[in-house]
Design a protein around this motif. Structure first.
Motif, PDB file in Angstrom:
ATOM      1  N   CYS A  81      10.485  13.258  14.028  1.00  0.00           N
ATOM      2  CA  CYS A  81       9.322  12.746  14.020  1.00  0.00           C
ATOM      3  C   CYS A  81       8.593  13.169  15.507  1.00  0.00           C
ATOM      4  O   CYS A  81       9.114  12.755  16.333  1.00  0.00           O
ATOM      5  CB  CYS A  81       8.969  11.286  13.793  1.00  0.00           C
ATOM      6  SG  CYS A  81       7.447  10.651  14.106  1.00  0.00           S
TER       7      CYS A  81
ATOM      8  N   CYS B 108       7.808   8.870  16.990  1.00  0.00           N
ATOM      9  CA  CYS B 108       8.738   8.010  17.270  1.00  0.00           C
ATOM     10  C   CYS B 108      10.227   8.640  17.548  1.00  0.00           C
ATOM     11  O   CYS B 108      10.827   7.857  17.938  1.00  0.00           O
ATOM     12  CB  CYS B 108       8.840   6.820  16.310  1.00  0.00           C
ATOM     13  SG  CYS B 108       9.664   7.384  15.022  1.00  0.00           S
TER      14      CYS B 108
ATOM     15  N   CYS C 159       6.468   9.965   8.418  1.00  0.00           N
ATOM     16  CA  CYS C 159       7.842   9.360   9.042  1.00  0.00           C
ATOM     17  C   CYS C 159       7.804   8.161   8.373  1.00  0.00           C
ATOM     18  O   CYS C 159       6.991   7.393   8.190  1.00  0.00           O
ATOM     19  CB  CYS C 159       7.594   9.245  10.444  1.00  0.00           C
ATOM     20  SG  CYS C 159       8.838   8.513  11.216  1.00  0.00           S
TER      21      CYS C 159
ATOM     22  N   PHE D 238       9.467   5.646   9.558  1.00  0.00           N
ATOM     23  CA  PHE D 238       9.439   4.540  10.766  1.00  0.00           C
ATOM     24  C   PHE D 238       8.018   4.250  11.142  1.00  0.00           C
ATOM     25  O   PHE D 238       7.513   3.228  11.365  1.00  0.00           O
ATOM     26  CB  PHE D 238      10.462   4.889  11.682  1.00  0.00           C
ATOM     27  CG  PHE D 238      11.794   5.098  11.209  1.00  0.00           C
ATOM     28  CD1 PHE D 238      12.711   4.141  11.148  1.00  0.00           C
ATOM     29  CD2 PHE D 238      12.351   6.291  10.678  1.00  0.00           C
ATOM     30  CE1 PHE D 238      13.916   4.233  10.492  1.00  0.00           C
ATOM     31  CE2 PHE D 238      13.742   6.727  10.316  1.00  0.00           C
ATOM     32  CZ  PHE D 238      14.419   5.684  10.037  1.00  0.00           C
ATOM     33  N   CYS D 239       7.419   5.513  11.655  1.00  0.00           N
ATOM     34  CA  CYS D 239       6.075   4.980  12.159  1.00  0.00           C
ATOM     35  C   CYS D 239       4.940   5.739  11.282  1.00  0.00           C
ATOM     36  O   CYS D 239       3.743   5.472  11.876  1.00  0.00           O
ATOM     37  CB  CYS D 239       6.156   5.728  13.541  1.00  0.00           C
ATOM     38  SG  CYS D 239       6.039   7.308  13.727  1.00  0.00           S
TER      39      CYS D 239
END
Ligand SMILES: [Zn+2]
Length: 1176
Positions: free
Chosen positions: A507, A510, A529, A531-532
């Motif tokens: 990514c 992050c 992503c 995660f973010c």
């Protein structure tokens, strides 16, 4: 079945996926295989290309009246001129404190013939190799397209249909355990799980894979004897005798809510309840009215005062063979798409595929939580257990009610139930938020997108959506991560993925690594992503089209898209100074002071190393290990050895100025074993002779580490120091220590200083070591206090291992030490490691526990990380989470392999999120919770009084249970103790932590023991903390000598022991064999080879090898247990009513302890009181 076979259930899941077979998995420690192509790895014979031979430090050429610095000495030249430093010709080492040897050949130590020292490196010449280091061949890359998709896994998966009904019921985590309520509230959940054990054959087998098979067994012709006999036998235990807890009811004395006592807090006056009259174990007294009805079903008949149990208890269970272990495969069931069993009691809403996750596995789209109402929780009648205000009454008059120990939650029962319910099927990781089987259950893991529980276990697999909920529950959110865990042979090691020069796809924002949860969009040109949420372009070389479900068509060909764990080959960008690393080095550093020599230790180590250096870890596809070795001996000065292959004899160089440590030779210190074999063997032959007559008793310590560090720096590589050390380093040198042991500090505010290092010197040294990738393993052989708390600092912060053999004696301790050393040298280890844990938005990693160093708040740095080391990570909310998207963890470990290859190991795990606290409590794992709580408390003692730490632990757990009672339990008498099903063992295990030597030491526990245990526990995985705090107790006399099974474990209480039986207790560090006074003479004869109880020697450190089935059986059990653990356990024979029995009783953790620890029953009552106070 032979004892060498593996114990795992054998469904086909364990097999490597066909398409991946071309890839050679990295393996470690293997023996060189004939026919394997020669490693392309250039042997490292000298400095790095371009490496300038550094000008030796000032004073290095001590030819003119500078006797205290480096002192190279030829070991094979004319003895008449260089007498004191000749290996082989002299008996006395050049130790300053040593009296001159009797022969006139040597000078007084103060002179040490340093005048002969010429140029230190003159004999070494210039480096022989100026060729650039070759990069090791990249492991065969994973070839996209060549691998069949794991779709077949899904279909295979279908054969594991619904388990027998009984199993399903038992898997229900909310099955009620009602103890003793006769009130109308919360009727017991008839049929819900807590009936007698099911008829399903139990697949017991608590064998973790800790000790599994990557360690090279020595063959008789090649070296030391094998360290192990087996790798975990199948355990064919009979089902635990019925203990139908749910149906037992103690009478209610006072139904309804009992007001809490007026006293508040959890102050010292109210705990521990050990001031109360101890419950007489064999004299329960008359039952209270109604209690007779609650009598236990005599499921544990081996009470001390009871007659021996019926033979049926001991014999082989007549049931079918253990499925999958050594018999037929488990019965197949009709296909069941939902595969609910994997849910393990998750009763949340059914969830469809989640964003970033959905649809990964055709045919299994609805792995969401199984619907269903939560069954009633378990209840314990409050008033059938003692009243809280015990300490206000004289001990003898306290109105204690006899609590039936069989009516309170039994660890043995929980372990057996889990084995029965979950041991026969593979744990398939395709489902978010699944609670894995317990660590005591033997199971096979199939990676379908989440990391195996062997790599990551969580305190809860369903975490609260908000910080408020989390705070309310007080349930810590933590993951116990073992990034390089050893897998059983039937499970596949993580595949190595090579994305070429551009490196792994990450990514943009992050920097999370490509993983199964990334969402490809725009026809596959970008990915979002998980995660973010940042959107990143897919690099052209990585582009792939999407299918109609939005999934890349190469989904199953790429481990990083379809598996929970995998590795990336790191590019040069991931290397220090943008340079690929050199292969690591091992440096063996041997204390040759008086005690070490006299005990025979020096000779033992040297003998062992001669063969052990042939078993260094190596990459799976390499013929020989790339690791170079070096040797140092020391007392108050250091001796370096030149073992260059071109030398006829090794050369010694002495550095006696330890204040400013340096390495007096560069070329010839770290060598390839095969090239220098003859010289090394000669050196190891000569070292014990050289120091045989030493009188030097003082040692240095910090300069030894500094020397190893400097050697690695000079060679520009990472590595490991193996330091064999015997005493408190009191010789004048940096890091010199004084004896500051003071047991009077126990239970004072200054007790914490016993756990703290006495100087910050070692912290600074550790920092330097981590920067270089210098991992320090420490083998201690103390005869008195040597300050483990200080000596262990560098080991601890570099990710190393510490071993302690107090009062080492060759006869009794050498096997244990050698087994530890062999395993330690051979085990898989990564160097120069950095671990980072990324999380999806809403939570983040906030705290870390383990053996490592951190220079910032996110990166866990370890000079070395081996397959046994665990890092516990705590998470906190920084935002709201959503039930839809759940929560994701990604652990990325960057490390250098044993061949010098830079790699990234990635583990991903997806968790559910909940808005109802009940979902949290239904998906907790108490073993993991205890791992976290113990580590948290053990760190706490560094800064707070031990009592404060204990009270905080009790308070936190009381809050956890009170929150459940208040928010999740169905309406009922407020005075009942109601425990969440998943946490019903929290009180008993917590009590074990509270009673442990660190938090409540007995009189026999030394300060060093406590510091040592504190350090060990901090790196333990969940299986290790489980058995460490609640040891395994096996009735040996009930073992079936004709099968490979273990006898069923029993609870850790003296009242479970029979005088006519022999028991084994193990906790990961020790094995006790307890012999009752009334054991049949024939059994004693068969096991110990003596004719009577009184003749049994408790000095035995091994069981005699006798040719009878009982002896063989017991020894095979001991061997089996040894193999499972990461260190060799000390065997201690304990005779009933003998002095040593006190030591043994310390481990009967359900009983009140001599050091003041509460019994399980008393502690449960105490917890109940605490909970009631919180609820009032
Ligand atoms: Zn991101």
């Amino acid at each position: 079945m032979s004892v060498n076979q593996q114990a795992h259930t054998g469904p086909p899941y364990g097999q490597p996926q066909p398409g991946y077979q071309g890839y050679q998995q990295p393996a470690y420690g293997g023996q060189p295989l004939p026919g394997v192509p020669q490693s392309q790895y250039g042997a490292y014979n000298g400095p790095m290309p371009g490496y300038q031979q550094p000008v030796p430090p000032q004073g290095y050429f001590p030819s003119l009246g500078f006797p205290s610095k480096g002192s190279p000495v030829s070991l094979n030249s004319d003895t008449s001129s260089l007498a004191p430093n000749f290996i082989g010709s002299l008996r006395a080492p050049p130790t300053s404190g040593a009296p001159p040897p009797a022969s006139g050949a040597s000078l007084p130590s103060g002179h040490l013939a340093y005048s002969q020292f010429g140029h230190g490196d003159v004999q070494n010449g210039i480096p022989t190799s100026a060729a650039p280091m070759q990069r090791p061949p990249a492991s065969q890359p994973f070839l996209p397209g060549s691998a069949p998709t794991p779709v077949s896994q899904t279909s295979t998966f279908q054969q594991y249909g619904p388990p027998p009904a009984g199993v399903q019921q038992l898997s229900n985590h909310m099955a009620g355990m009602t103890i003793g309520s006769t009130t109308a509230s919360a009727p017991p959940p008839a049929g819900l799980g807590y009936g007698p054990p099911t008829s399903v054959p139990p697949v017991s087998g608590s064998f973790s894979t800790t000790g599994s098979g990557l360690y090279t067994p020595y063959t008789a012709s090649q070296g030391p004897p094998p360290t192990s006999v087996s790798q975990g036998l199948p355990l064919a235990q009979p089902p635990f005798p019925g203990q139908p807890i749910s149906t037992q009811r103690l009478p209610t004395q006072v139904p309804g809510f009992a007001p809490p006592p007026s006293s508040t807090g959890i102050g010292p006056s109210s705990y521990p309840p050990t001031t109360g009259a101890p419950r007489p174990p064999t004299m329960p007294g008359p039952p209270l009215p109604g209690q007779t009805a609650a009598g236990p079903p005599a499921s544990q008949p081996n009470h001390v005062s009871s007659p021996p149990p019926p033979a049926t208890m001991a014999g082989p269970h007549p049931g079918p063979p253990m499925s999958g272990l050594h018999g037929p495969l488990p019965p197949t069931h009709p296909p069941q798409p939902g595969y609910q069993m994997q849910q393990n009691g998750s009763f949340g809403q059914v969830r469809g595929p989640q964003p970033n996750y959905g649809g990964a596995y055709p045919g299994t789209p609805n792995y969401g939580s199984q619907p269903g109402p939560p069954p009633p929780p378990k209840r314990l009648d409050p008033d059938s257990i003692p009243s809280p205000q015990l300490n206000e009454l004289p001990p003898q008059q306290k109105p204690r009610h006899r609590i039936d120990p069989d009516a309170i939650p039994s660890p043995i029962q929980v372990i057996e139930d889990d084995r029965s319910n979950r041991g026969s099927e593979p744990f398939v990781t395709g489902v978010r938020g699944q609670v894995p089987p317990l660590v005591t259950t033997n199971f096979v893991v199939k990676d379908q997108g989440n990391a195996s529980p062997r790599y990551i276990r969580c305190t809860s697999y369903n975490i609260p959506c908000t910080s408020d909920m989390a705070k309310q529950s007080q349930v810590p959110l933590a993951a116990v991560i073992k990034p390089l865990a050893t897998l059983p042979p039937e499970e596949t090691l993580p595949y190595l993925v090579d994305h070429g020069e551009s490196g792994p796809v990450r990514c943009n924002r992050c920097k999370a690594y490509m993983c199964p949860f990334m969402q490809f969009i725009e026809g596959g040109r970008r990915f979002q992503c998980c995660f973010c949420s940042c959107v990143t372009e897919v690099p052209p070389h990585y582009f792939q089209h999407l299918d109609h479900t939005g999934k890349r068509v190469d989904f199953y060909d790429r481990p990083e898209l379809s598996l929970g764990s995998y590795e990336f080959l790191a590019t040069v960008d991931y290397c220090k100074n943008n340079k690929f690393p050199s292969p690591p080095a091992f440096i063996f550093m041997i204390d040759v002071s008086y005690n070490a020599v006299k005990s025979g230790l020096v000779r033992l180590i040297c003998e062992e190393l001669k063969s052990l250096i042939d078993f260094l870890p190596r990459e799976g596809n390499m013929e020989e290990s790339a690791i170079r070795v070096g040797f140092v001996t020391y007392n108050k000065v250091l001796h370096f050895y030149n073992v260059k292959s071109s030398l006829a004899q090794p050369q010694m160089m002495v550095v006696s100025d330890v204040a400013d440590m340096f390495v007096p030779l560069l070329d010839g210190f770290l060598v390839n074993v095969n090239e220098s074999r003859t010289v090394i063997a000669s050196l190891l032959d000569q070292i014990p002779e050289m120091f045989a007559d030493t009188r030097e008793t003082e040692t240095v310590f910090a300069p030894v580490i500094q020397a190893g560090l400097e050697a690695l720096k000079a060679a520009e590589c990472a590595g490991k120091l193996f330091i064999f050390h015997t005493s408190l380093p009191i010789a004048e040198a940096p890091g010199k220590l004084k004896n500051r042991d003071d047991k009077k500090l126990i239970n004072t505010d200054k007790e914490k200083t016993l756990f703290q290092p006495q100087t910050s010197f070692y912290n600074n040294l550790a920092k330097d070591c981590v920067a270089q990738g210098c991992c320090v393993d420490l083998f201690l052989f103390p005869n008195q206090y040597l300050d483990v708390a200080t000596l262990g600092v560098v080991t601890y912060q570099t990710g190393g291992s510490i071993y302690k053999y107090a009062y080492f004696q060759l006869e009794t301790d050498q096997d244990r030490f050698l087994n530890d050393l062999r395993r330690d040298v051979q085990k898989e280890v990564g160097f120069d490691a950095v671990m980072r844990v990324r999380t999806s938005t809403g939570i983040r990693a906030t705290d870390f526990f383990g053996a490592f160093y951190m220079s910032n708040t996110t990166d866990v740095e370890m000079a070395g990380l081996d397959c046994d080391k665990t890092i516990t990570v705590e998470f906190k909310h920084d935002d709201k989470l959503s039930e839809d998207s759940g929560a994701l963890l990604q652990c990325a470990l960057l490390y250098t392999s044993c061949a010098g290859q830079r790699r990234l190991r990635i583990h991903n795990l997806s968790l559910n999120c909940c808005t109802q606290l009940a979902d949290l409590y239904r998906n907790c794992e108490t073993d993991t919770l205890i791992n976290y709580l113990a580590k948290h408390a053990y760190r706490g003692v560094l800064g707070s009084p031990v009592k404060t730490v204990r009270d905080a632990l009790i308070n936190q757990c009381a809050q956890i249970l009170a929150c459940y009672r208040k928010n999740c339990a169905s309406p009922s008498s407020a005075g009942q103790l109601i425990l969440p099903e998943c946490m019903k063992l929290l009180p008993v295990y917590l009590n074990c932590v509270l009673k442990s030597d660190v938090l409540q030491p007995g009189p026999e526990v030394t300060t060093d023991d406590r510091a040592y245990i504190r350090q060990l526990v901090t790196s333990m995985d969940v299986a290790e903390t489980n058995v460490f705090f609640y040891p395994r107790l096996l009735p040996l006399t009930r073992a079936d000598v004709d099968s490979d099974s273990l006898p069923a474990a029993i609870r850790n209480s003296e009242e479970r022991l029979s005088k006519s039986d022999i028991y084994l207790l193990e906790n990961g560090l020790n094995i006790f064999v307890w012999v009752g006074v009334n054991v049949q003479q024939s059994l004693i004869q068969n096991l110990f080879g003596v004719s009577s109880f009184s003749q049994i020697s408790n000095a035995l450190s091994t069981l005699p090898v006798l040719e009878n089935s009982f002896s063989k059986k017991v020894r095979s059990i001991v061997d089996m247990l040894q193999v499972q653990r990461s260190r060799n356990m000390k065997l201690i024979i304990v005779k009933q009513e003998d002095k040593l029995e006190m030591l043994f009783k310390h481990f009967l953790v359900e009983d009140k302890s001599l050091s003041g620890g509460a019994s399980y029953v008393d502690f449960l009552c105490h917890m109940h009181k605490e909970i009631r106070q919180l609820l009032s």
